[in-house]
Motif scaffolding. Structure first.
Motif, mmCIF file in Angstrom:
data_model
loop_
_atom_site.group_PDB
_atom_site.id
_atom_site.type_symbol
_atom_site.label_atom_id
_atom_site.label_comp_id
_atom_site.label_asym_id
_atom_site.label_seq_id
_atom_site.Cartn_x
_atom_site.Cartn_y
_atom_site.Cartn_z
ATOM 1 N N PRO A 1 -32.131 48.825 -2.961
ATOM 2 C CA PRO A 1 -32.099 48.594 -1.462
ATOM 3 C C PRO A 1 -32.989 50.211 -0.866
ATOM 4 N N HIS A 2 -32.762 50.881 -1.611
ATOM 5 C CA HIS A 2 -33.021 52.218 -0.869
ATOM 6 C C HIS A 2 -34.502 52.300 -1.546
ATOM 7 N N VAL B 1 -36.577 42.223 -0.460
ATOM 8 C CA VAL B 1 -34.973 41.459 -0.529
ATOM 9 C C VAL B 1 -34.367 43.025 -1.243
ATOM 10 N N GLY B 2 -33.795 43.716 -0.764
ATOM 11 C CA GLY B 2 -32.594 44.275 -1.290
ATOM 12 C C GLY B 2 -31.521 44.338 -2.608
ATOM 13 N N GLY B 3 -30.996 44.456 -3.136
ATOM 14 C CA GLY B 3 -30.460 43.765 -3.988
ATOM 15 C C GLY B 3 -30.571 44.482 -5.598
ATOM 16 N N ASP B 4 -29.339 43.591 -6.587
ATOM 17 C CA ASP B 4 -29.303 44.008 -8.428
ATOM 18 C C ASP B 4 -29.622 43.072 -8.884
ATOM 19 N N MET B 5 -30.854 43.383 -9.528
ATOM 20 C CA MET B 5 -30.928 41.741 -10.350
ATOM 21 C C MET B 5 -29.885 41.618 -11.410
ATOM 22 N N ARG C 1 -32.022 56.438 -7.084
ATOM 23 C CA ARG C 1 -31.698 57.068 -5.644
ATOM 24 C C ARG C 1 -30.994 57.804 -4.922
ATOM 25 N N ASN C 2 -30.468 58.762 -5.369
ATOM 26 C CA ASN C 2 -30.966 60.202 -5.162
ATOM 27 C C ASN C 2 -31.312 61.082 -4.907
ATOM 28 N N GLY D 1 -37.788 43.856 -9.585
ATOM 29 C CA GLY D 1 -37.655 45.002 -10.116
ATOM 30 C C GLY D 1 -39.252 45.454 -9.159
ATOM 31 N N GLY D 2 -39.409 44.588 -8.021
ATOM 32 C CA GLY D 2 -41.283 44.973 -8.358
ATOM 33 C C GLY D 2 -41.499 45.913 -7.162
ATOM 34 N N GLY D 3 -40.333 46.860 -6.639
ATOM 35 C CA GLY D 3 -40.808 48.426 -6.397
ATOM 36 C C GLY D 3 -41.325 48.468 -4.921
ATOM 37 N N THR D 4 -42.562 49.021 -4.329
ATOM 38 C CA THR D 4 -42.869 48.679 -3.052
ATOM 39 C C THR D 4 -43.810 47.279 -2.804
#
Length: 258
Positions: free
Chosen positions: A223-224, A238-242, A155-156, A198-201
């Motif tokens: 999200p990033h 959808v941005g989120g954490d599985m 992410r960073n 975790g589907g990426g792009t």
């Protein structure tokens, strides 16, 4: 194992075989790192673009390498010999017709052999010795090496994030998804909705909705990763954490994430 002067030869052969086995394991990294070198030099692309069997001298002349290394050709010759022995390239005396480009694993190789993902292997013993829990910087060998989890690091670090996402995006929709869609259609029958965790792009989800337009696919990723991505009529991001929440659907798809 020590050898004595009265050894009849069996013990000597046993020790030599054992040491050869260890040597083989010790130097096995040479194969993967040589493959990485070939990709970085552009050797597969150069040979493919040539369209026919290529001489060593022609290959060397096409490479952007130091002149002194190209002058003697010996190192490139050894590199290509290694690949030929491993079945990655073939040696031919005859011209052959141009072949279709195979499904490329270049992004995957570049990701897996990136120092970012090889460094944790150097920290494996340190990780075993530490008492890290799931919330510490020692929860995985990756976190031990980089002091933060993989996805937080990505992410960073935009450059590594690009390498990582490109690898996942290129590998899965190719051979794996073509085989799954062709030979595993029954898996998708009756589904109206699916979440690619975790589907990426969204390359896998796009392949699914193209083959099965009756399915509404949702791509869930950090999200990033999904920021700025646009969906379509039956594809959304959808941005989120599985680990915290997954959108409701008839089925969920988890791939390389595990």
């Amino acid at each position: 194992m020590a050898l004595s002067n009265d050894d009849n030869g069996d013990k000597t052969r046993e020790v030599l075989a054992a040491q050869a086995h260890i040597w083989s394991h010790t130097f096995s990294f040479i194969k993967s790192m040589s493959l990485k070198c070939a990709i970085q030099l552009g050797i597969p692309d150069i040979i493919h673009s040539h369209g026919r069997p290529m001489t060593l001298s022609d290959l060397v002349n096409a490479l952007s390498i130091n002149y002194n290394k190209a002058k003697h050709q010996d190192c490139i010759s050894r590199l290509m010999l290694l690949f030929r022995k491993r079945g990655l390239f073939t040696h031919s005396k005859f011209a052959s017709p141009h072949k279709n480009e195979p499904l490329s694993l270049v992004p995957f190789v570049q990701m897996e052999l990136n120092p970012n993902l090889t460094d944790p292997w150097h920290s494996l013993s340190e990780w075993f010795k530490n008492d890290g829990d799931d919330d510490s910087n020692n929860s995985t060998p990756y976190a031990t090496a980089h002091r933060k989890p993989l996805y937080e690091y990505a992410r960073n670090e935009p450059r590594f994030n690009h390498v990582f996402n490109e690898a996942v995006a290129e590998v899965m929709p190719g051979l794996v998804m073509s085989v799954l869609i062709k030979n595993g259609k029954g898996v998708f029958e009756g589904l109206k909705s699916l979440v690619d965790v975790g589907g990426g792009t969204g390359t896998v989800a796009k392949a699914i909705v193209d083959a099965f337009p009756q399915i509404n696919c949702t791509v869930l990723d950090l999200p990033h990763v999904v920021e700025g991505l646009e969906g379509c009529e039956n594809l959304s991001f959808v941005g989120g954490d599985m680990f915290k929440s997954i959108p409701s659907a008839d089925a969920i798809l988890i791939k390389v994430t595990l």
